[in-house]
Design an enzyme around this catalytic site. Structure first.
Site, short mmCIF file in Angstrom:
data_model
loop_
_atom_site.label_atom_id
_atom_site.label_comp_id
_atom_site.label_asym_id
_atom_site.label_seq_id
_atom_site.Cartn_x
_atom_site.Cartn_y
_atom_site.Cartn_z
N GLU A 170 29.19 56.60 50.35
CA GLU A 170 30.28 56.64 49.81
C GLU A 170 31.19 55.69 49.06
N TYR A 172 31.64 52.66 49.31
CA TYR A 172 32.47 51.71 50.46
C TYR A 172 32.01 49.60 49.69
N ARG A 220 24.33 54.10 57.76
CA ARG A 220 25.41 55.49 56.70
C ARG A 220 24.38 55.60 55.59
N HIS A 258 32.94 58.97 46.70
CA HIS A 258 34.10 58.68 46.52
C HIS A 258 34.58 59.03 44.80
N ALA A 260 32.68 60.07 42.72
CA ALA A 260 31.68 60.60 41.83
C ALA A 260 32.27 62.22 40.72
N GLN A 345 42.24 71.62 53.81
CA GLN A 345 43.21 71.64 53.42
C GLN A 345 43.70 71.13 54.75
P1 FAD Z 1 48.37 88.74 55.17
O1 FAD Z 1 47.51 88.24 54.73
O2 FAD Z 1 49.59 89.13 53.60
O3 FAD Z 1 48.60 90.24 55.96
C1 FAD Z 1 49.73 90.61 56.60
C2 FAD Z 1 48.83 92.23 57.20
O4 FAD Z 1 50.43 93.46 56.81
C3 FAD Z 1 48.12 92.95 56.05
O5 FAD Z 1 47.16 93.24 56.61
C4 FAD Z 1 49.12 94.54 55.90
O6 FAD Z 1 48.55 95.05 55.09
C5 FAD Z 1 50.07 94.52 57.23
N1 FAD Z 1 50.85 95.13 56.82
C6 FAD Z 1 52.28 94.87 56.14
N2 FAD Z 1 53.34 95.73 56.28
C7 FAD Z 1 52.64 96.92 57.37
C8 FAD Z 1 53.39 97.75 58.08
N3 FAD Z 1 54.62 98.45 58.14
N4 FAD Z 1 52.58 98.06 59.24
C9 FAD Z 1 51.41 97.94 59.73
N5 FAD Z 1 50.97 96.82 59.08
C10 FAD Z 1 51.59 96.05 57.70
N6 FAD Z 1 45.16 80.41 51.65
C11 FAD Z 1 44.87 79.30 51.49
O7 FAD Z 1 45.39 79.35 52.68
N7 FAD Z 1 43.52 78.70 51.24
C12 FAD Z 1 42.71 79.75 50.23
O8 FAD Z 1 41.85 79.63 49.41
C13 FAD Z 1 44.03 81.11 49.96
N8 FAD Z 1 43.17 81.86 49.79
C14 FAD Z 1 43.31 82.57 48.67
C15 FAD Z 1 43.42 83.82 47.37
C16 FAD Z 1 43.99 85.17 47.53
C17 FAD Z 1 42.71 85.99 46.24
C18 FAD Z 1 43.94 85.66 47.73
C19 FAD Z 1 45.40 86.82 48.08
C20 FAD Z 1 45.00 84.34 48.46
C21 FAD Z 1 44.71 83.64 49.17
N9 FAD Z 1 45.01 82.61 49.95
C22 FAD Z 1 44.63 80.89 50.92
C23 FAD Z 1 46.47 82.97 50.70
C24 FAD Z 1 46.73 83.59 53.09
O9 FAD Z 1 44.98 84.36 52.05
C25 FAD Z 1 47.76 84.19 53.29
O10 FAD Z 1 48.69 83.58 52.60
C26 FAD Z 1 47.55 84.31 54.07
O11 FAD Z 1 46.78 86.06 54.20
C27 FAD Z 1 49.31 85.49 54.97
O12 FAD Z 1 48.71 85.86 55.99
P2 FAD Z 1 49.58 87.02 56.60
O13 FAD Z 1 49.51 87.57 57.78
O14 FAD Z 1 50.76 86.07 56.84
O15 FAD Z 1 49.55 87.91 55.34
P1 NAP Z 2 52.66 79.53 44.08
O1 NAP Z 2 51.55 79.01 43.85
O2 NAP Z 2 53.47 79.82 44.26
O3 NAP Z 2 51.79 80.24 42.67
C1 NAP Z 2 52.86 81.57 41.86
C2 NAP Z 2 52.56 81.13 40.36
O4 NAP Z 2 53.57 82.56 39.36
C3 NAP Z 2 53.01 79.44 39.64
O5 NAP Z 2 52.24 79.02 38.77
C4 NAP Z 2 54.88 79.85 39.27
O6 NAP Z 2 54.38 79.43 37.90
C5 NAP Z 2 54.22 81.42 38.51
N1 NAP Z 2 55.75 82.20 39.03
C6 NAP Z 2 56.52 82.00 40.01
N2 NAP Z 2 57.91 82.83 39.07
C7 NAP Z 2 57.22 83.21 38.36
C8 NAP Z 2 58.32 84.48 37.13
N3 NAP Z 2 59.28 85.19 38.02
N4 NAP Z 2 57.83 84.55 36.27
C9 NAP Z 2 56.13 84.27 35.92
N5 NAP Z 2 55.79 83.31 36.61
C10 NAP Z 2 56.07 82.92 37.85
O7 NAP Z 2 51.84 81.38 44.70
P2 NAP Z 2 50.53 82.11 44.39
O8 NAP Z 2 49.66 82.30 43.59
O9 NAP Z 2 50.92 83.18 44.57
O10 NAP Z 2 49.85 82.13 45.46
C11 NAP Z 2 50.09 82.36 47.03
C12 NAP Z 2 49.96 81.29 48.31
O11 NAP Z 2 48.41 81.45 48.84
C13 NAP Z 2 49.80 80.09 47.62
O12 NAP Z 2 51.02 79.14 48.12
C14 NAP Z 2 48.66 79.11 48.07
O13 NAP Z 2 49.14 78.18 48.65
C15 NAP Z 2 47.62 80.18 48.90
N6 NAP Z 2 46.97 80.28 48.18
C16 NAP Z 2 46.29 78.31 48.13
C17 NAP Z 2 44.52 78.62 47.55
C18 NAP Z 2 43.85 77.30 47.80
O14 NAP Z 2 43.37 77.49 47.06
N7 NAP Z 2 43.79 76.04 48.61
C19 NAP Z 2 44.20 79.35 46.73
C20 NAP Z 2 44.97 80.70 46.20
C21 NAP Z 2 45.57 80.99 47.42
P3 NAP Z 2 56.27 78.71 36.87
O15 NAP Z 2 57.17 78.88 37.31
O16 NAP Z 2 55.87 77.54 35.95
O17 NAP Z 2 55.04 79.95 35.76
FE1 SF4 Z 3 38.70 71.73 57.11
FE2 SF4 Z 3 39.25 73.19 59.14
FE3 SF4 Z 3 39.38 73.49 57.19
FE4 SF4 Z 3 36.92 73.06 57.92
S1 SF4 Z 3 38.58 74.68 57.97
S2 SF4 Z 3 37.64 72.37 56.16
S3 SF4 Z 3 38.12 71.44 59.45
S4 SF4 Z 3 40.82 72.23 57.76
#
Ligand code: FAD
Ligand code: NAP
Ligand code: SF4
Length: 677
Positions: A170, A172, A220, A258, A260, A345
């Site tokens: 890695e 080191y 390693r 690291h 790379a 994460q």
């Molecule tokens: P949600 O996942 O939104 O779940 C809420 C649920 O409640 C839904 O199934 C909805 O249908 C249901 N619901 C709403 N209202 C009602 C009602 N009245 N009655 C019954 N059911 C209802 N997070 C990461 O940590 N890493 C990532 O890499 C990552 N990538 C992402 C990529 C994408 C494209 C997206 C969209 C999100 C990503 N996220 C990622 C974010 C992550 O998925 C969300 O932060 C997480 O799912 C939030 O969990 P939650 O349970 O609070 O909400």
């Molecule tokens: P986000 O990370 O908060 O990004 C929102 C984006 O929208 C920002 O770029 C912001 O940039 C813009 N924005 C905010 N308010 C706006 C407005 N009023 N008008 C125009 N642009 C606006 O949220 P997200 O992309 O929706 O993701 C949601 C959560 O899911 C994130 O917090 C993230 O942690 C999680 N997630 C994580 C991953 C991952 O790879 N770890 C992947 C997907 C999602 P400006 O304000 O600069 O314009």
């Molecule tokens: Fe790390 Fe857990 Fe994500 Fe695996 S699932 S990479 S152990 S945070």
């Protein structure tokens, strides 16, 4: 002996090392936990490692411990350099042994990666990823460091460890001696390969001489440096053979320095993408070899062993995600494994943020003494609204503790936004989370109501003792003139409703979702992560190993769409992405010629496209579609209405707070509430 009764017969075969036996072929790879330096760290590490030993790991390797002050990763990092420290480690080794396991201590000298001003290296060359420049080691310091490695090994033995792992990869210190990239010395420790490999060999010989023959020494070995002026394959083979002669018991595979610029453990790396390197070494040595990197299921591990590609499998993060991975596999319950999705994460990203390690899918990891799901003394009736990660986590833990749980989901399946995340190329592992959640709900006594949108009328006073609002988020729709134009879509339209997207696209918002949408729309022909050869070509990894470091010219893939990403902030696009993975997303999209515009002022949307202004200059981004990835708002409208009815209501996940929401926070918050309620 081969365990013929298991569906993973090779995985559960003992390994006889002559002086000792490993109960199976699985090593838990070294992970710095952040507990090594924490208050009560030894008590917490003891609980952490004991649970993994109880879960059946054959040999645990601890996080890296420095042999001396200069080798520490950062000020105050753990060292093994005196008997008092060795004494403290005894509680760890004892508890692992009591659980039937074995444990080796990793000795890590971080060399020029050390994050402090007193770092040392073979030559005074600064690493591109570290602001601190090391000083070149004098010959006296080299001998002293070799002695320190040996002292550490002896102290580890006194502390009850079954062995040590000498970290030689890695990028080191040891790796820095081996590779011409970092070793520019003109004395006996530099120049020819014979000179460059002296340092690792002397370290091993000294450690072996001091610890005796019945002590495991793992080395390693960096088998693929993935940097310019790294080692040649023939050199690595020569070193492996010399290491065997010097008394190494097992050789573990190290992949990539690291510094790379090739991903090696991120979720977008195909599973078992580097096993070919270990396999290539097999004909050259007779001691056991360990395959590593992106092995996260028993099926993949078994296949590697069955194909004769390695003698042992190292998995690290999968044991953060599920300490009982092997128990479940052995009992033919692998569908119950909480699979590591390789997101980094809550583990690696936390190390870089100087936070304690844990796991996105298992918030108990490293909190074993604090977060426990004990049977409830007072059984309650609980309604959970929403079956995203927050709702499911809460429901399954509360149910496991003895509560009666009804889980309501308006869609026809559980998972919430994970169903969207798992569609992104390179995020296929999120499907494992969905599988685990589905299995956990199926195996529970939770009453699941799909296709049921809960309204205020559904929840009567007195029916439930507690109501958990886990209804997630809704996309934020910014106030821009023309936003109602039919070419404007939200990320939900794209990923959930599958609305067709044109060739020219503007993406408003560049957070995690903006980056994911850009990846989704710029993918040419299926996910690279599912095609190991295509992935290796894309990143310039030469499996024929013609050049030093195993590198060749990368062949990035082009996007079928012309994509522009926009944000209002002035700072670098993607600055908020994960510390260890954000660069991969930026790098990939840039290589697909995705345009990234910052400091944008949105003026209006017309049939022509998006009208913006940057630094007082107006321009039009011509677009067939404008996709809103502009953040999210809590979907919590039921909260006050339920409160007003006098009900006991709690908000979790996105329903509680949309800002900086991710699955890590949603799950951790829900698990903690479920443990207490
Ligand atoms: P949600 O996942 O939104 O779940 C809420 C649920 O409640 C839904 O199934 C909805 O249908 C249901 N619901 C709403 N209202 C009602 C009602 N009245 N009655 C019954 N059911 C209802 N997070 C990461 O940590 N890493 C990532 O890499 C990552 N990538 C992402 C990529 C994408 C494209 C997206 C969209 C999100 C990503 N996220 C990622 C974010 C992550 O998925 C969300 O932060 C997480 O799912 C939030 O969990 P939650 O349970 O609070 O909400
Ligand atoms: P986000 O990370 O908060 O990004 C929102 C984006 O929208 C920002 O770029 C912001 O940039 C813009 N924005 C905010 N308010 C706006 C407005 N009023 N008008 C125009 N642009 C606006 O949220 P997200 O992309 O929706 O993701 C949601 C959560 O899911 C994130 O917090 C993230 O942690 C999680 N997630 C994580 C991953 C991952 O790879 N770890 C992947 C997907 C999602 P400006 O304000 O600069 O314009
Ligand atoms: Fe790390 Fe857990 Fe994500 Fe695996 S699932 S990479 S152990 S945070």
């Amino acid at each position: 002996m081969k365990n013929k009764h298991s569906i993973y017969p090779n995985l559960f075969t003992e390994l006889d090392l002559g002086f000792t036996k490993l109960r199976n072929r699985v090593i838990m790879g070294s992970m710095h936990l952040g507990l090594e330096e924490a208050k009560d760290g030894f008590t917490k590490m003891t609980a952490f490692y004991r649970e993994r030993a109880e879960g059946g790991v054959g040999l645990i390797v601890t996080g890296g411990i420095a042999p001396n002050r200069r080798g520490m990763g950062a000020p105050k990092f753990a060292r093994m350099n005196n008997k008092r420290t060795a004494e403290k480690h005894k509680m760890i080794t004892q508890s692992v042994h009591d659980a039937g396991g074995k444990i080796a201590m990793q000795i890590l000298h971080t060399g020029r990666y050390a994050y402090h001003p007193f770092s040392v290296a073979p030559s005074a060359l600064k690493a591109p990823i570290n602001p601190f420049k090391p000083s070149a080691m004098s010959e006296r310091k080299i001998f002293k460091t070799i002695a320190d490695f040996a002292t550490s090994a002896v102290l580890a033995r006194e502390a009850g460890y079954d062995g040590v792992e000498i970290m030689g990869s890695e990028g080191y210190l040891i790796n820095e001696f081996i590779a011409p990239r970092t070793n520019k010395r003109t004395d006996n420790w530099g120049g020819s390969y014979e000179n460059r490999m002296q340092f690792p060999l002397e370290v091993v010989k000294a450690a072996r001489a001091k610890t005796g023959d019945d002590f495991i020494i793992i080395f390693r070995l960096s088998m693929l440096d993935l940097v310019q002026k790294g080692s040649e394959w023939q050199e690595i083979v020569q070193l492996a053979q010399e290491l065997e002669k010097a008394g190494v018991t097992i050789i573990n595979t190290g992949i990539g320095w690291h510094e790379a610029r090739i991903p090696t453990i991120a979720t977008s790396v195909p599973r078992a993408a580097f096993t070919w390197v270990t396999e290539k070494m097999r004909e050259h040595v007779s001691i056991p070899l360990v395959a590593t990197n992106r092995i996260n299921t028993p099926e993949v591990a078994e296949k590697i062993l069955a194909n004769g590609q390695a003698d042992l499998i190292s998995m690290a993060r999968p044991f953060l995600a599920d300490p009982y991975f092997l128990t479940k596999a052995k009992d033919n319950r692998s569908d119950e494994i909480n699979t590591c999705i390789a997101c980094n994460q809550a583990c690696l990203d936390h190390i870089f943020e100087r936070k304690q390690v844990t796991c996105l899918v298992n918030p108990r990891a490293c909190y074993e003494t604090e977060l426990n799901y004990l049977p409830t003394k007072k059984k309650k009736k609980i309604a959970v609204i929403g079956a995203g990660p927050a709702g499911i986590t809460f429901a399954t833990i509360a149910n496991q503790r003895g509560h009666e749980v009804a889980l309501f989901e308006k869609e026809d399946k559980i998972g919430g936004q994970l169903n969207l995340a798992s569609q992104i190329a390179g995020k296929e592992e999120f499907k494992e989370m969905l599988r685990y959640f589905q299995k956990s709900v199926t195996d529970s006594t939770i009453t699941l109501h799909l296709n049921t949108e809960v309204t205020i009328e559904d929840l009567h006073t007195g029916k439930y003792d507690e109501i958990i609002l886990a209804s997630g988020v809704v996309p934020r729709v910014p106030q821009i003139e023309g936003i109602e134009n039919p070419k404007v879509l939200t990320y939900l339209d794209v990923l959930k409703n599958k609305v067709p997207v044109g060739k020219k696209v503007a993406i408003i918002g560049a957070g995690g979702i903006g980056f994911d949408i850009a990846t989704y729309l710029s993918e040419k022909s299926g996910s690279l992560s599912l095609d190991e050869d295509r992935w290796a070509k894309r990143w310039g990894i030469d499996k024929e190993y013609k050049a030093r470091g195993g590198l060749e010219k990368a062949t990035p893939e082009s996007s079928p769409r012309q994509i522009t990403m926009l944000q209002r902030k002035k700072k670098k696009m993607g600055a908020g992405l994960g510390k260890t993975t954000g660069w991969i997303h930026r790098f990939e999209l840039k290589s697909r010629k995705v345009k990234m515009l910052i400091n944008v002022n949105y003026e209006r949307i017309s049939d022509q496209g998006l009208h913006i202004e940057i630094d007082d200059k107006k321009q039009i981004i011509e677009a067939d579609n404008i996709i809103l990835c502009s953040g999210q708002l809590s979907n919590d409208s039921l909260f006050n209405a339920l409160k007003n009815k006098g009900l006991s209501v709690h908000k979790i996940g996105g329903a509680d707070l949309a800002v900086e929401l991710d699955a890590k926070r949603a799950i951790a918050q829900s698990a903690r509430l479920a443990a207490e309620i």
